[in-house]
Motif scaffolding. Sequence first.
Motif, PDB file in Angstrom:
ATOM      1  N   PRO A   1      46.447  26.299  36.311  1.00 34.70           N
ATOM      2  CA  PRO A   1      46.106  26.779  34.967  1.00 34.70           C
ATOM      3  C   PRO A   1      44.599  26.924  34.734  1.00 34.70           C
ATOM      4  O   PRO A   1      44.175  27.671  33.863  1.00 34.70           O
ATOM      5  CB  PRO A   1      46.699  25.735  34.025  1.00 34.70           C
ATOM      6  CG  PRO A   1      47.131  24.598  34.859  1.00 34.70           C
ATOM      7  CD  PRO A   1      47.122  25.015  36.284  1.00 34.70           C
ATOM      8  N   ASP A   2      43.797  26.226  35.522  1.00 31.71           N
ATOM      9  CA  ASP A   2      42.339  26.322  35.397  1.00 31.71           C
ATOM     10  C   ASP A   2      41.768  27.470  36.225  1.00 31.71           C
ATOM     11  O   ASP A   2      40.560  27.679  36.253  1.00 31.71           O
ATOM     12  CB  ASP A   2      41.680  25.015  35.842  1.00 31.71           C
ATOM     13  CG  ASP A   2      42.085  23.848  34.967  1.00 31.71           C
ATOM     14  OD1 ASP A   2      42.329  24.065  33.758  1.00 31.71           O
ATOM     15  OD2 ASP A   2      42.190  22.724  35.486  1.00 31.71           O
ATOM     16  N   GLY A   3      42.657  28.189  36.923  1.00 31.52           N
ATOM     17  CA  GLY A   3      42.193  29.256  37.809  1.00 31.52           C
ATOM     18  C   GLY A   3      41.716  28.689  39.131  1.00 31.52           C
ATOM     19  O   GLY A   3      41.648  27.483  39.325  1.00 31.52           O
ATOM     20  N   VAL A   4      41.373  29.570  40.020  1.00 31.18           N
ATOM     21  CA  VAL A   4      40.908  29.168  41.348  1.00 31.18           C
ATOM     22  C   VAL A   4      39.410  28.894  41.275  1.00 31.18           C
ATOM     23  O   VAL A   4      38.668  29.600  40.587  1.00 31.18           O
ATOM     24  CB  VAL A   4      41.206  30.292  42.369  1.00 31.18           C
ATOM     25  CG1 VAL A   4      40.719  29.920  43.757  1.00 31.18           C
ATOM     26  CG2 VAL A   4      42.696  30.596  42.388  1.00 31.18           C
ATOM     27  N   ALA A   5      38.980  27.874  41.973  1.00 34.39           N
ATOM     28  CA  ALA A   5      37.555  27.521  41.988  1.00 34.39           C
ATOM     29  C   ALA A   5      36.727  28.698  42.509  1.00 34.39           C
ATOM     30  O   ALA A   5      37.147  29.420  43.413  1.00 34.39           O
ATOM     31  CB  ALA A   5      37.329  26.299  42.873  1.00 34.39           C
ATOM     32  N   LYS A   6      35.574  28.881  41.916  1.00 36.02           N
ATOM     33  CA  LYS A   6      34.661  29.947  42.329  1.00 36.02           C
ATOM     34  C   LYS A   6      34.121  29.657  43.724  1.00 36.02           C
ATOM     35  O   LYS A   6      34.110  28.524  44.195  1.00 36.02           O
ATOM     36  CB  LYS A   6      33.502  30.081  41.330  1.00 36.02           C
ATOM     37  CG  LYS A   6      33.950  30.350  39.910  1.00 36.02           C
ATOM     38  CD  LYS A   6      34.722  31.649  39.803  1.00 36.02           C
ATOM     39  CE  LYS A   6      35.178  31.915  38.378  1.00 36.02           C
ATOM     40  NZ  LYS A   6      36.403  32.644  38.295  1.00 36.02           N
ATOM     41  N   GLN A  61      46.322  22.586  48.526  1.00 38.43           N
ATOM     42  CA  GLN A  61      45.067  22.092  49.093  1.00 38.43           C
ATOM     43  C   GLN A  61      43.905  23.032  48.783  1.00 38.43           C
ATOM     44  O   GLN A  61      42.773  22.585  48.591  1.00 38.43           O
ATOM     45  CB  GLN A  61      45.185  21.940  50.607  1.00 38.43           C
ATOM     46  CG  GLN A  61      45.994  20.740  51.037  1.00 38.43           C
ATOM     47  CD  GLN A  61      46.121  20.662  52.551  1.00 38.43           C
ATOM     48  OE1 GLN A  61      46.100  21.670  53.251  1.00 38.43           O
ATOM     49  NE2 GLN A  61      46.256  19.447  53.044  1.00 38.43           N
ATOM     50  N   GLU A  62      44.196  24.332  48.721  1.00 41.04           N
ATOM     51  CA  GLU A  62      43.147  25.320  48.480  1.00 41.04           C
ATOM     52  C   GLU A  62      42.933  25.586  46.987  1.00 41.04           C
ATOM     53  O   GLU A  62      42.099  26.408  46.619  1.00 41.04           O
ATOM     54  CB  GLU A  62      43.474  26.612  49.235  1.00 41.04           C
ATOM     55  CG  GLU A  62      43.443  26.414  50.739  1.00 41.04           C
ATOM     56  CD  GLU A  62      43.960  27.605  51.528  1.00 41.04           C
ATOM     57  OE1 GLU A  62      44.010  28.718  50.964  1.00 41.04           O
ATOM     58  OE2 GLU A  62      44.319  27.421  52.700  1.00 41.04           O
ATOM     59  N   GLY A  63      43.699  24.904  46.132  1.00 44.84           N
ATOM     60  CA  GLY A  63      43.482  24.984  44.694  1.00 44.84           C
ATOM     61  C   GLY A  63      44.154  26.140  43.976  1.00 44.84           C
ATOM     62  O   GLY A  63      43.870  26.395  42.813  1.00 44.84           O
ATOM     63  N   PHE A  64      45.067  26.835  44.644  1.00 36.67           N
ATOM     64  CA  PHE A  64      45.746  27.969  44.014  1.00 36.67           C
ATOM     65  C   PHE A  64      46.909  27.536  43.126  1.00 36.67           C
ATOM     66  O   PHE A  64      47.213  28.198  42.137  1.00 36.67           O
ATOM     67  CB  PHE A  64      46.257  28.960  45.068  1.00 36.67           C
ATOM     68  CG  PHE A  64      45.158  29.718  45.751  1.00 36.67           C
ATOM     69  CD1 PHE A  64      44.593  30.833  45.152  1.00 36.67           C
ATOM     70  CD2 PHE A  64      44.679  29.318  46.986  1.00 36.67           C
ATOM     71  CE1 PHE A  64      43.575  31.534  45.766  1.00 36.67           C
ATOM     72  CE2 PHE A  64      43.660  30.009  47.612  1.00 36.67           C
ATOM     73  CZ  PHE A  64      43.096  31.120  46.999  1.00 36.67           C
TER      74      PHE A  64
END
Length: 128
Positions: A78-83, A62-65
């Motif tokens: 693979p896109d990394g964590v959102a800024k 849910q937190e994008g990790f």
Amino acid sequence: MFITLDLESEEPIYTQLKHQIIAGIAKKELSPGEALPSVRSLASDLGINLHTVNKAYQQLKQEGFILIHRQKGVVINPDGVAKADDAYWTDLTVKLRPLIAEAVCRDVTKEDFQKLCSQIYTEFQPKE
């Protein structure tokens, strides 16, 4: 990455697990696209309930990790964590406010608090 859990801690096990995976990403011990163990496998390795691992994984998703694929399994995003965006800064402020309030009540100076934050932040910086 080596995960250690304190089963006697007041902090829930799923939270400890989540925090350690995030720390692994921050310290570059876990790379974007890297596979994590399945829920069953990690639960078995750690000797904890699979629902506990599932809860940690779901929050990380849910937190994008992480991403959870039916075929590929669990992988670091693979896109990394959102800024950090406005919502993140608001959430960070909400989480820090009670910690700072307690520190003030315990006569921790602003300088000492900032020094501690700086020391902890340094743990997540690349080693030169």
